[in-house]
Scaffold this active site. Sequence first.
Site, mmCIF file in Angstrom:
data_model
loop_
_atom_site.group_PDB
_atom_site.id
_atom_site.type_symbol
_atom_site.label_atom_id
_atom_site.label_comp_id
_atom_site.label_asym_id
_atom_site.label_seq_id
_atom_site.Cartn_x
_atom_site.Cartn_y
_atom_site.Cartn_z
ATOM 1 N N GLY A 162 6.776 4.473 -66.992
ATOM 2 C CA GLY A 162 6.626 5.798 -66.379
ATOM 3 C C GLY A 162 6.229 5.716 -64.916
ATOM 4 O O GLY A 162 5.518 6.597 -64.412
ATOM 5 N N CYS A 216 15.579 4.445 -62.555
ATOM 6 C CA CYS A 216 14.642 4.312 -63.670
ATOM 7 C C CYS A 216 15.066 5.259 -64.789
ATOM 8 O O CYS A 216 15.235 6.453 -64.552
ATOM 9 C CB CYS A 216 13.216 4.636 -63.219
ATOM 10 S SG CYS A 216 12.022 4.451 -64.552
ATOM 11 N N GLY A 269 15.770 -7.842 -70.373
ATOM 12 C CA GLY A 269 15.766 -9.166 -70.989
ATOM 13 C C GLY A 269 17.141 -9.569 -71.494
ATOM 14 O O GLY A 269 18.145 -8.886 -71.263
HETATM 15 C C1 LIG Z 1 7.722 -3.634 -67.119
HETATM 16 C C2 LIG Z 1 8.894 -3.294 -66.259
HETATM 17 C C3 LIG Z 1 8.709 -2.430 -65.185
HETATM 18 C C4 LIG Z 1 9.780 -2.122 -64.357
HETATM 19 N N1 LIG Z 1 9.560 -1.300 -63.304
HETATM 20 C C5 LIG Z 1 10.569 -1.051 -62.436
HETATM 21 C C6 LIG Z 1 10.342 -0.276 -61.269
HETATM 22 O O1 LIG Z 1 9.215 0.173 -60.992
HETATM 23 N N2 LIG Z 1 11.383 -0.053 -60.434
HETATM 24 C C7 LIG Z 1 12.631 -0.553 -60.675
HETATM 25 O O2 LIG Z 1 13.533 -0.335 -59.872
HETATM 26 N N3 LIG Z 1 12.877 -1.299 -61.768
HETATM 27 C C8 LIG Z 1 11.876 -1.563 -62.649
HETATM 28 N N4 LIG Z 1 12.118 -2.341 -63.755
HETATM 29 C C9 LIG Z 1 13.470 -2.881 -64.000
HETATM 30 C C10 LIG Z 1 13.587 -4.326 -63.532
HETATM 31 O O3 LIG Z 1 13.363 -4.435 -62.135
HETATM 32 C C11 LIG Z 1 14.959 -4.912 -63.887
HETATM 33 O O4 LIG Z 1 15.966 -4.165 -63.246
HETATM 34 C C12 LIG Z 1 15.231 -4.921 -65.370
HETATM 35 O O5 LIG Z 1 14.065 -5.203 -66.101
HETATM 36 C C13 LIG Z 1 16.302 -5.939 -65.776
HETATM 37 O O6 LIG Z 1 15.913 -7.252 -65.418
HETATM 38 P P1 LIG Z 1 15.224 -8.300 -66.428
HETATM 39 O O7 LIG Z 1 16.067 -8.348 -67.660
HETATM 40 O O8 LIG Z 1 15.173 -9.599 -65.690
HETATM 41 O O9 LIG Z 1 13.871 -7.766 -66.725
HETATM 42 C C14 LIG Z 1 11.065 -2.665 -64.608
HETATM 43 C C15 LIG Z 1 11.238 -3.528 -65.697
HETATM 44 C C16 LIG Z 1 10.189 -3.855 -66.513
HETATM 45 C C17 LIG Z 1 10.423 -4.791 -67.658
#
Ligand SMILES: Cc1cc2nc3c(=O)[nH]c(=O)nc-3n(C[C@H](O)[C@H](O)[C@H](O)COP(=O)(O)O)c2cc1C
Lengths: 248, 296
Positions: free
Chosen positions: B70, B123, B210
């Site tokens: 959020g 988001c 992930g």
């Molecule tokens: C706990 C969490 C918080 C995140 N917060 C943001 C955020 O504030 N802004 C944003 O652009 N993406 C946010 N993301 C998305 C990540 O930057 C990324 O795009 C997404 O998790 C996919 O990459 P990954 O599989 O390596 O986690 C968040 C992801 C996670 C898991």
Amino acid sequence: MKPVNAVITKVVEETPTVRTFFFDTSFKPEPGQFVMAWIRGVDEIPMALSYNNAITVQKVGTATSALFKLGEGDSIGIRGPSGNGFELKGDHILLIAGGVGAAPLSPLAEKASSQGIKVTTLLGAKTKEELVFRERFEAAGSVMIATDDGSEGIHGYVTQLIPEQESYDRIYCCGPEIMMKKVLDKVEPGKAQFSLHRYIKCGIGICGACCVDGLRVCKDGPVFGGEVLKNSEFGVYRRNECGERVRV
Amino acid sequence: MLSLTLTGLKLKNPLLLAAGVMGTTGSSLKRIADNGAAAVVTKSLGVEPKTGHANPSMVEVDCGYLNAMGLPNPSYKNFQQEIDIAQDSGVPVIASIFGGCALDFLEIAGTLDADAFELNVSCPHAHGFGADIGTDPALVEDITAAVKTATDAPVWVKLTPNVTDIKIIGLAAQRGGADAVVAINTVRGMAIDIESGYPVLGNRFGGLSGRAIKPAAIKCVYDLYDALDIPVIGVGGISDWKDAVEFIMAGALAVEIGSAVGNNINIFKYISKDMEAFLAEKEWTFNEIYGMAHKI
Ligand SMILES: Cc1cc2nc3c(=O)[nH]c(=O)nc-3n(C[C@H](O)[C@H](O)[C@H](O)COP(=O)(O)O)c2cc1C
Ligand SMILES: Cc1cc2nc3c(=O)[nH]c(=O)nc-3n(C[C@H](O)[C@H](O)[C@H](O)COP(=O)(O)OP(=O)(O)OC[C@H]3O[C@@H](n4cnc5c(N)ncnc54)[C@H](O)[C@@H]3O)c2cc1C
Ligand code: FES
């Protein structure tokens, strides 16, 4: 992991504000590890395991009040155990517990005494009625008490009970941060471990909400050595749910 | 061997920390930079402090994680000091920012001092922000153009995969003057506790990240590389060096890593070392594998 369903089998009133909730599900925690307790429809909050199958909760706000409304047969969701736990070492240890900080230290006291380690506990609370797990600590070794109102033990803070001459191999501490900071300032940092409280959001080491100087309380902690905490944010500021700095 | 220039920023390798992971404090960002990331992206910052959704806000599911944080953040007004601490590491610090309208974005980008801005228009679970904006090409173009007038720093636009055709949004960002696009943010998802019927996340639904989303992210990157003239930064499900190579072959000039940092805080160091070894063994250069899947 997703939360597992834990049915409450027994609720014990430890003090007027603290209750222990026993579950039908047992865990294999290291003393000091915690779980995320999900009160469905309300919130999910971190709680130390005070027994293999129980958490000991002080009623302070929304989620803990909702938990206090639950009884035998009700259930909550549990994730964990998480975090590192205390590292037990030495022949004679000192435990310093303030308030519900006794929750993670009581299983440590029992583990230590079962291994023949001598345990001395300094137990502090606001009043005599608010002392948590006095009997468990007494069964594991000797206990000295401090209360804010003088209703039991010395009148004052648990930090006043710390002996000037250090005759302990290790010191383990959990309680309000101001109290823990006083302990850190008084003892040899390399000998002491502290269990920290920070706002926990994800609880699995990813979001970074719980960081103290870049270290995650939920994953690298909650237990940290005194040498790591010396000259850090610890005792100076914490962060609220938004991540704003708030003075301790 | 892996160094490159990305929208004018000099990077020692193509591996960046993704937004929202270890990104709320200056010292956590610095820790990740000190552990090998070539640049770090902050938590998304808004105009006012925000507490985020009720917990549970993140749970592990099969092959990944679901989160609905959020957008908790202390507001950009409290964040310059954190950026300054992160910059002590010597790597570029990218401010991720969000808002409800172009004016919010303008205010933040016009005030904060960062090495680049990443516009979070993606988001999936913050009502009125993020993907509510990022699914509308006209809004994305307007906001990008507005931010470009407010700062000289490079502007990246982070895209949501929760659209029919991500190229349309990517092209809108490019028309607005974006220096790069970042793909992808999380994929909308949900989990239900079968013991009680309650949705597990406090917000009821959230975004999947992930391992599970990697193939979806690879396809988005592949399509954007074809459609756009500006660089694509790949993100989604990277947990080892092979994943990073795959993204680069799909057309990512650099990649961001998020969820996998949780269990491996040194992941940047390991991936860059293993990628170098792989390129050496294959006798390939970084430029040769960049977009390779399009060229053969
Ligand atoms: C706990 C969490 C918080 C995140 N917060 C943001 C955020 O504030 N802004 C944003 O652009 N993406 C946010 N993301 C998305 C990540 O930057 C990324 O795009 C997404 O998790 C996919 O990459 P990954 O599989 O390596 O986690 C968040 C992801 C996670 C898991
Ligand atoms: C590792 C760890 C172990 C803990 N073990 C125990 C224990 O054994 N027994 C016990 O009584 N308490 C323990 N706590 C503290 C406990 O988590 C809070 O008292 C509880 O979350 C309050 O929830 P609430 O909704 O009732 O309070 P609120 O009304 O939400 O707020 C009261 C206070 O609780 C804190 N709080 C609220 N949500 C969280 C959260 N998600 N994470 C951390 N703090 C929060 C707030 O910062 C605030 O200061 C532990 C905390 C941590 C970090
Ligand atoms: S609460 Fe998210 S990293 Fe600790």
